[in-house]
Write an enzyme that holds these catalytic residues in place. Structure first.
Site, PDB file in Angstrom:
ATOM      1  N   ASP A  79      45.686  41.332  68.236  1.00 41.39           N
ATOM      2  CA  ASP A  79      44.568  41.861  67.444  1.00 41.39           C
ATOM      3  C   ASP A  79      44.647  43.390  67.368  1.00 41.39           C
ATOM      4  O   ASP A  79      44.932  44.056  68.366  1.00 41.39           O
ATOM      5  CB  ASP A  79      43.267  41.426  68.155  1.00 41.39           C
ATOM      6  CG  ASP A  79      42.009  41.739  67.373  1.00 41.39           C
ATOM      7  OD1 ASP A  79      42.043  41.682  66.138  1.00 41.39           O
ATOM      8  OD2 ASP A  79      40.978  42.025  68.027  1.00 41.39           O
ATOM      9  N   HIS A  80      44.369  43.929  66.184  1.00 43.56           N
ATOM     10  CA  HIS A  80      44.282  45.383  65.977  1.00 43.56           C
ATOM     11  C   HIS A  80      45.494  46.149  66.510  1.00 43.56           C
ATOM     12  O   HIS A  80      45.346  47.170  67.189  1.00 43.56           O
ATOM     13  CB  HIS A  80      43.019  45.956  66.638  1.00 43.56           C
ATOM     14  CG  HIS A  80      41.781  45.723  65.836  1.00 43.56           C
ATOM     15  ND1 HIS A  80      41.538  46.320  64.627  1.00 43.56           N
ATOM     16  CD2 HIS A  80      40.701  44.942  66.083  1.00 43.56           C
ATOM     17  CE1 HIS A  80      40.361  45.917  64.154  1.00 43.56           C
ATOM     18  NE2 HIS A  80      39.842  45.075  65.009  1.00 43.56           N
ATOM     19  N   HIS A 173      32.196  47.491  64.595  1.00 43.22           N
ATOM     20  CA  HIS A 173      32.667  46.992  65.886  1.00 43.22           C
ATOM     21  C   HIS A 173      31.745  47.386  67.045  1.00 43.22           C
ATOM     22  O   HIS A 173      31.133  48.447  67.031  1.00 43.22           O
ATOM     23  CB  HIS A 173      34.058  47.547  66.197  1.00 43.22           C
ATOM     24  CG  HIS A 173      35.162  46.856  65.455  1.00 43.22           C
ATOM     25  ND1 HIS A 173      35.766  47.380  64.344  1.00 43.22           N
ATOM     26  CD2 HIS A 173      35.776  45.668  65.689  1.00 43.22           C
ATOM     27  CE1 HIS A 173      36.717  46.554  63.925  1.00 43.22           C
ATOM     28  NE2 HIS A 173      36.739  45.508  64.720  1.00 43.22           N
ATOM     29  N   HIS A 201      35.451  41.178  60.918  1.00 43.25           N
ATOM     30  CA  HIS A 201      35.551  41.858  62.219  1.00 43.25           C
ATOM     31  C   HIS A 201      34.170  42.366  62.618  1.00 43.25           C
ATOM     32  O   HIS A 201      33.253  42.438  61.803  1.00 43.25           O
ATOM     33  CB  HIS A 201      36.533  43.028  62.125  1.00 43.25           C
ATOM     34  CG  HIS A 201      37.964  42.598  62.211  1.00 43.25           C
ATOM     35  ND1 HIS A 201      38.770  42.921  63.274  1.00 43.25           N
ATOM     36  CD2 HIS A 201      38.712  41.833  61.377  1.00 43.25           C
ATOM     37  CE1 HIS A 201      39.970  42.394  63.091  1.00 43.25           C
ATOM     38  NE2 HIS A 201      39.966  41.731  61.941  1.00 43.25           N
ATOM     39  N   GLY A 202      34.036  42.731  63.899  1.00 43.69           N
ATOM     40  CA  GLY A 202      32.768  43.280  64.354  1.00 43.69           C
ATOM     41  C   GLY A 202      31.633  42.278  64.216  1.00 43.69           C
ATOM     42  O   GLY A 202      30.483  42.655  63.972  1.00 43.69           O
ATOM     43  N   SER A 204      30.040  40.557  66.365  1.00 41.92           N
ATOM     44  CA  SER A 204      29.019  40.551  67.423  1.00 41.92           C
ATOM     45  C   SER A 204      27.684  41.077  66.931  1.00 41.92           C
ATOM     46  O   SER A 204      26.639  40.704  67.456  1.00 41.92           O
ATOM     47  CB  SER A 204      29.478  41.418  68.603  1.00 41.92           C
ATOM     48  OG  SER A 204      30.549  40.808  69.262  1.00 41.92           O
ATOM     49  N   ASN A 223      35.749  37.182  63.929  1.00 40.88           N
ATOM     50  CA  ASN A 223      36.158  37.834  65.181  1.00 40.88           C
ATOM     51  C   ASN A 223      34.937  38.271  65.986  1.00 40.88           C
ATOM     52  O   ASN A 223      34.108  39.051  65.500  1.00 40.88           O
ATOM     53  CB  ASN A 223      36.952  39.107  64.868  1.00 40.88           C
ATOM     54  CG  ASN A 223      38.354  38.830  64.374  1.00 40.88           C
ATOM     55  OD1 ASN A 223      38.676  37.710  63.992  1.00 40.88           O
ATOM     56  ND2 ASN A 223      39.175  39.857  64.370  1.00 40.88           N
ATOM     57  N   ALA A 225      33.905  39.672  69.951  1.00 37.58           N
ATOM     58  CA  ALA A 225      34.331  40.100  71.284  1.00 37.58           C
ATOM     59  C   ALA A 225      33.133  40.570  72.117  1.00 37.58           C
ATOM     60  O   ALA A 225      32.807  39.991  73.155  1.00 37.58           O
ATOM     61  CB  ALA A 225      35.369  41.219  71.181  1.00 37.58           C
ATOM     62  N   THR A 226      32.459  41.615  71.656  1.00 30.69           N
ATOM     63  CA  THR A 226      31.402  42.251  72.437  1.00 30.69           C
ATOM     64  C   THR A 226      30.293  41.264  72.831  1.00 30.69           C
ATOM     65  O   THR A 226      29.809  41.284  73.971  1.00 30.69           O
ATOM     66  CB  THR A 226      30.796  43.419  71.629  1.00 30.69           C
ATOM     67  OG1 THR A 226      31.869  44.306  71.282  1.00 30.69           O
ATOM     68  CG2 THR A 226      29.740  44.155  72.413  1.00 30.69           C
TER      69      THR A 226
HETATM   70  O1  G3H Z   1      38.905  42.369  66.375  1.00 29.06           O
HETATM   71  C1  G3H Z   1      37.947  42.054  67.101  1.00 29.06           C
HETATM   72  C2  G3H Z   1      36.589  42.098  66.610  1.00 29.06           C
HETATM   73  O2  G3H Z   1      36.463  42.627  65.382  1.00 29.06           O
HETATM   74  C3  G3H Z   1      35.459  42.059  67.579  1.00 29.06           C
HETATM   75  O3  G3H Z   1      34.428  42.971  67.280  1.00 29.06           O
HETATM   76  O4  G3H Z   1      33.421  43.330  69.528  1.00 29.06           O
HETATM   77  O5  G3H Z   1      32.183  43.874  67.486  1.00 29.06           O
HETATM   78  O6  G3H Z   1      32.617  41.504  68.063  1.00 29.06           O
HETATM   79  P1  G3H Z   1      33.080  42.905  68.144  1.00 29.06           P
HETATM   80 ZN    ZN Z   2      38.135  44.021  64.915  1.00 28.02          ZN
END
Ligand code: G3H
Ligand code: ZN
Length: 275
Positions: A79-80, A173, A201-202, A204, A223, A225-226
């Site tokens: 990722d990224h 993000h 993305h982002g 969360s 996606n 993560a946070t």
């Molecule tokens: O590539 C990973 C994500 O875009 C996660 O973003 O932490 O804001 O959910 P996030």
């Molecule tokens: Zn991302």
């Protein structure tokens, strides 16, 4: 069910959860959550996580082994990645897909760099996601108000040959509250203009009902993560507060892992679906 490439299940018509792995417990939780939901899942290792571990191989090999033992299809994705060397290492280790992120470059430089990486990955049977429009909030590079233009996105996909496209539609993000306003109309216009699956993305920062609406409007890979790190950390904090003398790391990591698994089951079982 064997390890599969994200390309095998990131297809129009269904939402797929893509969640980030930092510790081994993340990978275990994501797979347990996906198995309970009976749905596929993508484990993502970001360049930032590689930096944290000072290496890709140990965490990647662990994720690949966990994926091979899973009862549902599991993909392991880089990722990224901004480093072409890291992409080549991921391909060599057996990851089936990568996100090459040249979104901080201007349009022409992004096209040139992404086309070169995509050609390399395709020679090795690896699926490629790229980004156009700078999704907000990552390392201060991206502006939260950025938006991907549908016509430019279509040109970008044609010029680079990428298999999926991360688009800027209002998310940012690393948000720790779920207050982002997603531009659903723009997602629909992008879906109509762009011939490959779209990636959010982002995610969360997006409330449940808007995640569902985003999938209905045309987002395929989501996606997160946070949000899952918040869930993990809250469970660990609660355990430590109740058990202030504990020293065995397994005692407090297990509740974090279990909480993430339950949230993944809820997200991919009921939120990332089409109504
Ligand atoms: O590539 C990973 C994500 O875009 C996660 O973003 O932490 O804001 O959910 P996030
Ligand atoms: Zn991302």
């Amino acid at each position: 069910m064997p390890l599969v490439s994200a390309g095998e299940f990131v297809v129009a018509g269904a939402g797929v959860g893509a969640f980030n792995v930092i510790q081994l417990e993340h990978a275990e939780a994501l797979i347990a959550g996906a198995e309970a939901a009976g749905r596929p899942v993508i484990l993502q290792i970001s360049e930032n996580a590689v930096r944290y571990h000072a290496a890709l191989e140990p965490i990647a090999v662990a994720c690949l082994a966990a994926a091979r033992a899973a009862k549902v299809p599991v993909a392991v994705h880089l990722d990224h990645a901004t480093s072409p060397e890291l992409v080549r290492e991921a391909v060599g280790l057996g990851l089936g897909s990568v996100m090459y992120d040249a979104s901080a470059l201007d349009y022409d430089a992004n096209v040139a760099a992404t086309a070169e990486i995509t050609a390399y990955c395709h020679e090795h049977g690896v699926w490629v996601e790229a980004e156009l429009g700078e999704v907000g909030g990552k390392d201060g590079v991206h502006a939260p108000g950025a938006r991907t233009d549908p016509e430019e996105a279509a040109r970008f996909v044609a010029a680079t040959g990428v298999d999926a496209l991360a688009v800027a539609v209002g998310t940012s993000h690393a948000m720790t509250d779920r207050t982002a306003a997603v531009d659903l109309g723009l997602i629909a216009r992008l879906r109509d203009a762009v011939p490959v699956p779209l990636v959010l993305h982002g995610s969360s920062g997006v409330p449940d009902e808007d995640l569902t609406r985003a999938v209905e409007a045309g987002i395929v890979k989501v996606n997160i993560a946070t949000h899952l790190n918040k869930v993990f950390t809250a469970a660990v904090r609660a355990y430590l507060a109740d058990h202030p003398t504990v020293v065995d790391t397994r005692k407090y990591l297990a509740p974090g892992r279990d909480a993430v698994a339950r949230e993944v089951t809820r997200l991919i079982g009921t939120v990332l679906t089409r109504g």
